[in-house]
Every structure is written in C-alpha cells, then in structure tokens.
Enzyme design. Sequence first.
Site, PDB file in Angstrom:
ATOM      1  N   LYS A   1       3.067   3.023   5.935  1.00 25.12           N
ATOM      2  CA  LYS A   1       3.662   4.270   5.451  1.00 25.12           C
ATOM      3  C   LYS A   1       4.218   5.103   6.596  1.00 25.12           C
ATOM      4  O   LYS A   1       5.240   5.761   6.452  1.00 25.12           O
ATOM      5  CB  LYS A   1       2.640   5.090   4.661  1.00 25.12           C
ATOM      6  CG  LYS A   1       2.340   4.501   3.294  1.00 25.12           C
ATOM      7  CD  LYS A   1       1.599   5.480   2.408  1.00 25.12           C
ATOM      8  CE  LYS A   1       1.322   4.847   1.049  1.00 25.12           C
ATOM      9  NZ  LYS A   1       0.469   5.686   0.206  1.00 25.12           N
TER      10      LYS A   1
ATOM     11  N   LYS B   1       5.941  -8.282  -4.820  1.00 23.99           N
ATOM     12  CA  LYS B   1       5.338  -7.682  -6.008  1.00 23.99           C
ATOM     13  C   LYS B   1       6.317  -6.701  -6.660  1.00 23.99           C
ATOM     14  O   LYS B   1       7.055  -6.023  -5.951  1.00 23.99           O
ATOM     15  CB  LYS B   1       4.087  -6.911  -5.563  1.00 23.99           C
ATOM     16  CG  LYS B   1       2.912  -7.043  -6.507  1.00 23.99           C
ATOM     17  CD  LYS B   1       1.675  -6.391  -5.925  1.00 23.99           C
ATOM     18  CE  LYS B   1       1.472  -5.024  -6.523  1.00 23.99           C
ATOM     19  NZ  LYS B   1       0.252  -4.361  -6.089  1.00 23.99           N
TER      20      LYS B   1
ATOM     21  N   LYS C   1       6.968   0.200  -7.756  1.00 21.66           N
ATOM     22  CA  LYS C   1       7.664   1.407  -8.179  1.00 21.66           C
ATOM     23  C   LYS C   1       8.490   2.005  -7.052  1.00 21.66           C
ATOM     24  O   LYS C   1       9.324   2.863  -7.280  1.00 21.66           O
ATOM     25  CB  LYS C   1       6.702   2.437  -8.795  1.00 21.66           C
ATOM     26  CG  LYS C   1       5.473   2.751  -8.004  1.00 21.66           C
ATOM     27  CD  LYS C   1       4.564   3.689  -8.822  1.00 21.66           C
ATOM     28  CE  LYS C   1       3.270   3.952  -8.077  1.00 21.66           C
ATOM     29  NZ  LYS C   1       2.427   4.950  -8.703  1.00 21.66           N
TER      30      LYS C   1
END
Length: 334
Positions: free
Chosen positions: A115, A197, A200
Amino acid sequence: MINDKKVLYSGMQATGNLTLGNYLGALKNWITLNEEYECFFGVMDLHSITIRQQPADFRKRARNLLALYIAAGLDPVKNCIYYQSHVSAHAELGWILNCFTYMGELNRMTQFKDKAAKHSDNINAGLYTYPVLMAADILLYQSDYVPVGKDQQQHLEITRDIAQRFNSIYGDVFTIPEGYYGKRGAKVMSLQDPSKKMSKSDENPNGSIYLMDDSDTVLRKCKRAVTDSDSEIRYSEDKPGVSNLLEIYSACTGKSIEESEKEFDGKGYGEFKPAVAEAVNAILEPMHKEFERILKDKAYLDGIIKENDDKARYFANKTLRKVRKKVGFTDIPH
Ligand code: TRP
C-alpha cells in the site's frame, strides 16, 4: 463465548465497490455462520481513512455496504452488523495495543509495503499501524475465529502475537483467535486476467463484476471475459479463463464443477458465456431489489444500526474495561 457460542469476527472496508469475488468468496459464506457462532461483521470505516476519502462519497459507501450486507442475506438480528467508527472502543484499544506492538513486527507486514508503494504520496502512520487496529477489532469481542483470506493471514498472525504478549504480562485478558477455514468460498479471478484475483481496486472495470452491476453490464463483461484458443468448456489449469467462468457458474447455481462441465459438453462459448451471466444475474437481481428496499426505508435501517451499535458497544466495552484496569488506568468516576 457469548450465549454458549464461540465468537466469529470479520468485516470489510467501505472502500471501492464490492465485487462478485467478495460475495462468492466471503459474504455468501458468512450467511449461515450465525447458526453455530456468535457473529460480528463490521463495516471497517476507521481502516478506510488510511487512504484519503471524499467525505460525502465515503458516507454513502459506508451506508451502502451495511445495506448490502443485509441485502446479501446477513440477518441483522442474528448477526451483529455495525460500523466500526460507532464503537469508540476500537480506537481506544487500538491505541493501547500500539504500545504492545513492535515496529520490527510492523515493518514485516507485506500489505503495508504494497500500500505504501501504491500511495506513496500519503504514507501515514495509520497505514503503518493498520494491523494493530485490526487486532483491536478482533480482540475486543474475544473472538475465537476470523475467516480471512490469504491477504489477511499475516494480520491475523500479528493479532495472535499481540494478544499472547498482552496475556503473558497481565493474565488471561484476550481470547487467542484462530483463522476460520470452514467451507471454502469460491475463488473468483479477474475476467480479464485470470491469473489475478477479482478485485475491487482493479483499474480495469471489465475485470470485475460489481455487485451493483445491472444485468446488461454483467452480460457484456461475461461475453468479453478472456478464454483461450480451443473452445472446450473444461476445468483445467491450462484453461484459467474458462475455469474461472466455470467456478463462477458453479458457485452461483450450486451445481458442481463436473455437473457444469457436463451441461456444456460439446457446446461453445457462445452458449456458455450468456449462461454464466444469467446465473450471476439470478443472484444479483434479487439482491438489488432488496438493497433498494432497505435503503429507502430509512427508519428501518437506522433502527437496525442503532440496535447493532448498542450490542457491539456492550461487548466491546466489557473487554475495554478489563484492559483499562489491567494496564492501570485510574477509574472513571460515575
Ligand atoms: N483489513 C480487512 C480487509 O481489508 C478488513 C478488516 C478490518 C478486518 N478489521 C478486520 C477483517 C478484522 C477481519 C477482522 O479485508
């Protein structure tokens, strides 16, 4: 234990739009857990502000996520569904646990590194101590089980380490949580890159089916999904695109992979892809109706929120009082 049941805790962040992967991999499998466990499912909005949010949009998303939990089938009477930010004990215990967590431990967290690389303009201390707040979430409710995906396993490990450290100093304060690996949810991959994967936060919106997508969009995305050169509809490692669609079809219809393969034996993608879309829409359409109904009924939703906030607060404060005493804070006079 609450009401003679073991406690299970999980939650999702109110960032981004939930995908079919979130539903089939997590949410759907949460629905029946309350039969066996005392379940808490948070809307993790304190975690969300580790990334900058636009306030009006954020507020709406958080409310939508709670409504979506219910629309997806989580019974708000049998489960405690609540906003993390409404229960101040999370932030308080988070602070206390910060003082029982080593920087060396946090430095090892791979999600922080990812992140920080992605949001290099805003590497704030909250992003760094994110796992400590997560530990507080879990430990406040004396949780026995936490259903977590691979990406959160490291955070569960650090939660256990923090809890054990605290207990070894002050006695048995926290239940040591374990991962919940019951029924495996479907693993849904991106429709555009089946090695990744479904996410979102994918920049390519065609890779993900969002729970709020209308039926035409779902059909379009399924038709565009990458497959491979031969036209066989078969589950196999060397056919990741088709295997992913089969996985989705099977999870949405409840049919096994083998049954699904048989159903499309000798048929082509031209028939298969719309059938996948139809199976997805059969789940999403009733969910949309229920979602709209819940959001429209403001009094109902506010009532649910209030009741569940109160319930969460009751259990969280019980643990927090114990912790305050143990670390030696002075009593708050009443
Ligand atoms: N970090 C989790 C995620 O992004 C959300 C979360 C916050 C969570 N606190 C939690 C999940 C406690 C399980 C338990 O998916």
